[in-house]
Design an enzyme around this catalytic site. Structure first.
Site, mmCIF file in Angstrom:
data_model
loop_
_atom_site.group_PDB
_atom_site.id
_atom_site.type_symbol
_atom_site.label_atom_id
_atom_site.label_comp_id
_atom_site.label_asym_id
_atom_site.label_seq_id
_atom_site.Cartn_x
_atom_site.Cartn_y
_atom_site.Cartn_z
ATOM 1 N N GLU A 213 -3.690 5.068 3.204
ATOM 2 C CA GLU A 213 -2.985 3.839 2.247
ATOM 3 C C GLU A 213 -3.925 3.417 1.119
ATOM 4 O OE1 GLU A 213 -1.518 0.445 4.360
ATOM 5 O OE2 GLU A 213 -2.681 1.071 6.158
ATOM 6 N N THR B 129 0.772 -1.061 0.002
ATOM 7 C CA THR B 129 0.093 -0.067 0.092
ATOM 8 C C THR B 129 0.759 1.390 0.002
ATOM 9 O OG1 THR B 129 -0.068 0.091 2.437
ATOM 10 C CG2 THR B 129 -1.853 -1.040 1.315
ATOM 11 N N ASN C 158 1.614 4.713 1.221
ATOM 12 C CA ASN C 158 1.164 5.524 2.216
ATOM 13 C C ASN C 158 1.182 6.843 2.049
ATOM 14 O OD1 ASN C 158 1.320 2.746 3.421
ATOM 15 N ND2 ASN C 158 1.367 3.387 5.418
HETATM 16 P P1 ADP Z 1 5.097 0.853 3.385
HETATM 17 O O1 ADP Z 1 4.914 0.262 4.901
HETATM 18 O O2 ADP Z 1 6.387 1.546 3.374
HETATM 19 O O3 ADP Z 1 3.931 1.720 2.869
HETATM 20 P P2 ADP Z 1 4.422 -1.466 1.638
HETATM 21 O O4 ADP Z 1 4.821 -2.779 2.084
HETATM 22 O O5 ADP Z 1 2.886 -1.167 2.161
HETATM 23 O O6 ADP Z 1 5.460 -0.557 2.690
HETATM 24 O O7 ADP Z 1 4.866 -1.148 0.137
HETATM 25 C C1 ADP Z 1 4.308 0.059 -0.234
HETATM 26 C C2 ADP Z 1 5.135 0.639 -1.317
HETATM 27 O O8 ADP Z 1 5.385 -0.487 -2.460
HETATM 28 C C3 ADP Z 1 4.572 1.855 -2.145
HETATM 29 O O9 ADP Z 1 4.862 2.989 -1.481
HETATM 30 C C4 ADP Z 1 5.191 1.781 -3.592
HETATM 31 O O10 ADP Z 1 6.302 2.433 -3.679
HETATM 32 C C5 ADP Z 1 5.576 0.248 -3.854
HETATM 33 N N1 ADP Z 1 4.320 -0.367 -4.447
HETATM 34 C C6 ADP Z 1 4.453 -1.510 -5.522
HETATM 35 N N2 ADP Z 1 3.601 -1.846 -5.936
HETATM 36 C C7 ADP Z 1 2.396 -1.246 -5.496
HETATM 37 C C8 ADP Z 1 0.737 -1.271 -5.341
HETATM 38 N N3 ADP Z 1 0.437 -2.206 -6.251
HETATM 39 N N4 ADP Z 1 0.019 -0.612 -4.639
HETATM 40 C C9 ADP Z 1 0.719 0.592 -3.732
HETATM 41 N N5 ADP Z 1 2.157 0.440 -3.691
HETATM 42 C C10 ADP Z 1 2.782 -0.404 -4.586
HETATM 43 N N1 RBF Z 2 -6.125 -3.258 8.647
HETATM 44 C C1 RBF Z 2 -6.874 -3.709 9.673
HETATM 45 O O1 RBF Z 2 -6.465 -3.581 10.678
HETATM 46 N N2 RBF Z 2 -8.135 -3.842 9.523
HETATM 47 C C2 RBF Z 2 -9.067 -3.707 8.305
HETATM 48 O O2 RBF Z 2 -10.248 -4.053 8.338
HETATM 49 C C3 RBF Z 2 -8.063 -3.532 6.966
HETATM 50 N N3 RBF Z 2 -8.790 -3.289 6.014
HETATM 51 C C4 RBF Z 2 -7.717 -3.057 4.939
HETATM 52 C C5 RBF Z 2 -8.351 -3.169 3.546
HETATM 53 C C6 RBF Z 2 -7.470 -2.721 2.514
HETATM 54 C C7 RBF Z 2 -8.050 -2.987 0.917
HETATM 55 C C8 RBF Z 2 -6.270 -2.434 2.828
HETATM 56 C C9 RBF Z 2 -5.180 -2.340 1.345
HETATM 57 C C10 RBF Z 2 -5.721 -2.499 3.980
HETATM 58 C C11 RBF Z 2 -6.415 -2.726 4.977
HETATM 59 N N4 RBF Z 2 -5.958 -2.751 6.300
HETATM 60 C C12 RBF Z 2 -6.847 -3.126 7.267
HETATM 61 C C13 RBF Z 2 -4.617 -2.296 6.487
HETATM 62 C C14 RBF Z 2 -3.233 -3.257 6.730
HETATM 63 O O3 RBF Z 2 -3.373 -3.769 8.062
HETATM 64 C C15 RBF Z 2 -2.136 -2.474 6.128
HETATM 65 O O4 RBF Z 2 -2.484 -1.928 4.958
HETATM 66 C C16 RBF Z 2 -0.979 -2.913 6.612
HETATM 67 O O5 RBF Z 2 -0.904 -3.470 8.066
HETATM 68 C C17 RBF Z 2 0.244 -2.152 5.984
HETATM 69 O O6 RBF Z 2 0.274 -1.101 6.822
HETATM 70 MG MG MG Z 3 1.821 0.710 2.870
#
Ligand code: ADP
Ligand code: RBF
Ligand code: MG
Length: 309
Positions: free
Chosen positions: A256, A209, A211
């Site tokens: 995110e 995701t 952020n």
């Molecule tokens: P963080 O905790 O730093 O957000 P994530 O594991 O959530 O780490 O990864 C997010 C990063 O991965 C984004 O900031 C982006 O640079 C990259 N990324 C790659 N593919 C995707 C995707 N499908 N959706 C969102 N971010 C993506």
């Molecule tokens: N985190 C939760 O704790 N509860 C949720 O219901 C929840 N729903 C999510 C739904 C989507 C579509 C996404 C992308 C994330 C969701 N998350 C939720 C957040 C998730 O915990 C977070 O993306 C990861 O911990 C990385 O920061």
């Molecule tokens: Mg993220």
């Protein structure tokens, strides 16, 4: 569109300026209607169409501790005004000095002497100047003295109710995205820079995701949303989560988005989210596996909402 933000640049010559004045927070349908009228008039008289606005918002200057309520950061406000086709936005720095101008001084020194305004369009209950004593009536009176025309525009209604930034705020706070979209004449949005989180989305859940770090603006009700994510001039379907990730007990609010069919490093880039529909509340799952199962369903639902099956 030309953007003028420095007081020293307000003095440039404007040809037959047709102007509207306001905060234009949200750049909603009512604002868009006024801009349309300003542009039409400017075209008619061979003049320039000007939106005159201020930043920061007076409340931010006078009560910085108040919770964010603006719908848009100033950069987005200006960008959206530009999309309506206006020629110029003047964004006056709202300083103590600026705030101390009386309504009469503002009209005389700025609208008349600096800009040389020919025609002004405002909403009926517009107010401006120190103590907000400036009104349509005063503008009309001063218009006769300084040689500009003033027209007060009727507020715009949608399905029998008036459009206002406060109604739109209520809808967004309540997570009613289609309702807000109808009054905005465009989707609600958030813009920010992609920052690092806990690095858990991709590695641990298989759903990376992006952020977002945003400026102080009103955020939709926490929850999961179907969105369009705009990055580097391209638009992708996505599913966003606004919340505290209670499953992991971070205690930190995050915004995110998981972008569908996307795999790129976009840290540091600017990302814009256009909200389409709220899908559900955020919940605390007993395990990451249960969260993953739910996210898969969220992705499928988002695809249906966005029409990208
Ligand atoms: P963080 O905790 O730093 O957000 P994530 O594991 O959530 O780490 O990864 C997010 C990063 O991965 C984004 O900031 C982006 O640079 C990259 N990324 C790659 N593919 C995707 C995707 N499908 N959706 C969102 N971010 C993506
Ligand atoms: N985190 C939760 O704790 N509860 C949720 O219901 C929840 N729903 C999510 C739904 C989507 C579509 C996404 C992308 C994330 C969701 N998350 C939720 C957040 C998730 O915990 C977070 O993306 C990861 O911990 C990385 O920061
Ligand atoms: Mg993220």
């Amino acid at each position: 569109m030309e953007v003028i933000c420095k007081a020293k640049d307000f003095g440039r010559f404007f040809k037959n300026p047709v102007l509207t004045l306001g905060n234009f927070d949200g750049v909603h349908l009512g604002h868009q209607r006024i801009f349309q009228q300003v542009r039409r008039k400017a075209q008619e008289i061979g003049g320039e169409s000007i939106a005159y606005t201020f930043a920061p918002h007076p409340v931010q200057l006078l009560k910085p501790e108040k919770e964010p309520f603006l719908l848009l950061p100033i950069s987005e406000r200006i960008r959206l005004i530009g999309e309506t086709g206006m020629d110029v936005t003047i964004c006056a720095p709202f300083t103590q000095e600026f705030a101390s101008l009386t309504a009469e001084e503002f009209v005389r020194d700025i609208l008349h002497r600096q800009i040389g305004v020919r025609q002004i369009y405002v909403g009926q209950n517009t107010s401006f100047g120190r103590g907000r004593t400036g009104s349509v009536a005063l503008l009309k009176e001063l218009g006769e003295r300084y040689g500009f025309a003033v027209e007060a525009m009727e507020a715009v209604e949608v399905k029998g109710t008036l459009i206002s930034s406060s109604r739109i705020r209520r809808l967004i706070r309540g997570g009613n995205i289609p309702g807000a979209t109808e009054l905005l004449g465009r989707p609600p949005l958030l813009v920010g820079e992609v920052i690092r989180g806990f690095g858990r989305g991709g590695k641990k859940l298989g759903f990376p995701t992006a952020n977002l770090k945003i400026e102080k603006v009103l955020v939709p009700k926490p929850g999961i949303y179907a969105v369009w994510a705009i990055c580097g001039g391209q638009k992708f379907p996505g599913v966003a989560n606004l919340g505290w990730n209670p499953t992991f007990q971070d205690g930190k609010f995050s915004i995110e988005v998981h972008i569908l069919n996307f795999n790129k490093d976009i840290y540091g880039q600017t990302l814009r989210l256009e909200f389409v529909e709220r899908q559900r509340d955020e919940v605390t799952f007993r395990s990451p596996e249960e969260l993953i199962t739910q996210i898969k369903k969220d992705v499928e639902q988002a695809k249906r909402i966005l029409g990208v099956v």
